[in-house]
Scaffold this motif. Structure first.
Motif, PDB file in Angstrom:
ATOM      1  N   LEU A  29     -10.363  23.880  75.010  1.00  0.00           N
ATOM      2  CA  LEU A  29     -11.675  24.317  75.509  1.00  0.00           C
ATOM      3  C   LEU A  29     -11.740  25.836  75.608  1.00  0.00           C
ATOM      4  O   LEU A  29     -12.754  26.459  75.263  1.00  0.00           O
ATOM      5  N   SER A  49     -10.944  18.862  83.429  1.00  0.00           N
ATOM      6  CA  SER A  49     -11.531  19.316  82.173  1.00  0.00           C
ATOM      7  C   SER A  49     -13.037  19.513  82.308  1.00  0.00           C
ATOM      8  O   SER A  49     -13.610  20.439  81.720  1.00  0.00           O
ATOM      9  N   MET A  53     -15.007  23.013  81.572  1.00  0.00           N
ATOM     10  CA  MET A  53     -16.182  23.121  80.703  1.00  0.00           C
ATOM     11  C   MET A  53     -17.335  23.818  81.418  1.00  0.00           C
ATOM     12  O   MET A  53     -17.989  24.696  80.854  1.00  0.00           O
TER      13      MET A  53
END
Length: 409
Positions: A29, A49, A53
């Motif tokens: 990412l 995660s 993001m």
């Protein structure tokens, strides 16, 4: 949410799809934010995660990553090189107790503008993004590998790349190798010779690059524990895994052989089966794989075998002090256990106290490491929703295997 976990029937043989590795996802990412040409498949659906993001989209202001330790380290480095952006990076109360000074000082060596908002050495931190032209930094090698990986991930966007010198014995080498392998995969030149890591500068990826995230080996560890604690012949299939994994925790396939679990790789799956091989005493240095220590300790307790685990010094600064938490909760169940700053010794013990409430300390791995013990006797897990940090589908996957899961007070 408190849950009562029991296993009135033998575990069902089943096939499960495990979400992508959190470790790989969070690295990719960040790289995708630096190189938008990068496409990622099978990303982790973990809270960590998701937090990563969200934070990557913030232009200015407050970025709160809650309990996500990896995101805290990686984003500190990322925002340090985002010119004309000013961010306050913060997290939960526990996150504000986890040290970040080593990484901040390394970034400052490179020229970063970072200051502390509250307590020196700890989040929250204020970051004024700028162009970094220095390219040499030195770190003690026994620090969290996340500090090292944070620096390596931004290195391609440093004007002169990065030369990172590590002093002393290196901790968690597989995680450093994972970062370097992902950089190599997108076309960044790297080298790791002796204690010196070099990463070349790269302005863009010339060809669109697709990377598929391997499923998470840490998540697989709980099913290794379930199979180890089950009767001979119990079998679970897990997707999607590869034999030449980048993840250090893939070493658990060898570790669990000593607890009677055989692993076969077949068509992007691992097939894990209980056989009759169990070692009465096990000893492992988990310096390279500390995240599976809780699972191993709980499995050994459930099997009634003794174990000595070393190389665990990084567990003191995780979501909780994992060594003390393990000691406290296993003792509730009847274990004889001792811990130091970097080791755990579990004597052969008998599971004598069922229906005990296991505290989870805001730590996803405490909940998941203890749950397999329900195969032996019913167990209560407090604040069971904490598993969403890395594995939101954990409880539903246990139901698929035949576990009985009931909400309780």
């Amino acid at each position: 949410m408190n849950l009562r976990i029991s296993s009135p029937q033998p575990v069902k043989n089943a096939a499960l799809n495990i979400s992508g590795s959190k470790s790989e996802t969070n690295r990719l990412l960040l790289l995708q934010a630096l190189f938008p040409e990068l496409a990622i498949k099978n990303t982790s659906n973990s809270d960590d995660s998701e937090a990563m993001m969200r934070a990557l989209t913030i232009q200015n202001g407050l970025a709160d990553i809650h309990h996500a330790g990896t995101a805290m380290r990686f984003l500190a480095a990322y925002f340090a090189i985002q010119e004309n952006r000013e961010i306050i990076l913060t997290g939960s109360q526990r996150m504000q107790e986890r040290p970040i000074e080593i990484l901040v000082e390394a970034l400052q060596q490179l020229g970063a503008d970072i200051s502390y908002v509250k307590n020196a050495g700890f989040p929250p931190i204020k970051i004024k993004g700028k162009k970094l032209v220095q390219n040499q930094v030195t770190l003690n090698a026994n620090v969290s590998s996340q500090y090292i990986s944070a620096l390596l991930l931004i290195a391609p966007k440093l004007e002169n790349g990065l030369e990172l010198t590590l002093e002393g014995k290196i901790t968690s080498v597989p995680y450093i190798n994972m970062t370097l392998a992902l950089l190599d995969e997108i076309g960044v030149n790297t080298s790791f010779i002796g204690n010196v890591i070099k990463v070349s500068s790269k302005s863009e990826i010339k060809n669109p690059t697709n990377v598929t995230v391997e499923s998470d080996w840490s998540s697989a560890s709980y099913f290794y524990s379930i199979v180890a604690l089950s009767p001979i012949g119990t079998q679970i299939k897990l997707s999607s895994y590869k034999e030449n994994s980048l993840q250090g925790d893939s070493h658990l396939s060898e570790i669990y052989e000593t607890m009677g679990v055989k692993t076969v790789f077949e068509n992007n799956q691992i097939i894990i089966t209980k056989n009759d091989r169990e070692t009465p005493v096990i000893a492992f240095d988990l310096n390279k794989t500390p995240d599976i220590a809780q699972t191993i300790a709980a499995t050994c307790f459930g099997l009634g075998i003794s174990c000595r685990l070393t190389g665990l010094h990084t567990l003191k600064i995780k979501e909780t002090d994992r060594l003390e938490a393990l000691k406290t909760e296993l003792e509730k169940l009847g274990a004889t256990i001792a811990v130091t700053n970097d080791s755990l010794i579990l004597e052969k013990s008998t599971f004598i106290n069922p229906e005990i409430k296991i505290a989870t300390y805001n730590d996803h791995r405490m909940a998941m490491a203890f749950a397999p013990l329900a195969i032996k006797k019913p167990i209560l897990i407090e604040d069971a929703g904490v598993v969403s940090k890395s594995y939101p589908d954990f409880w539903s996957d246990l139901k698929t295997l035949g576990f009985l899961i009931e909400e309780t007070n």
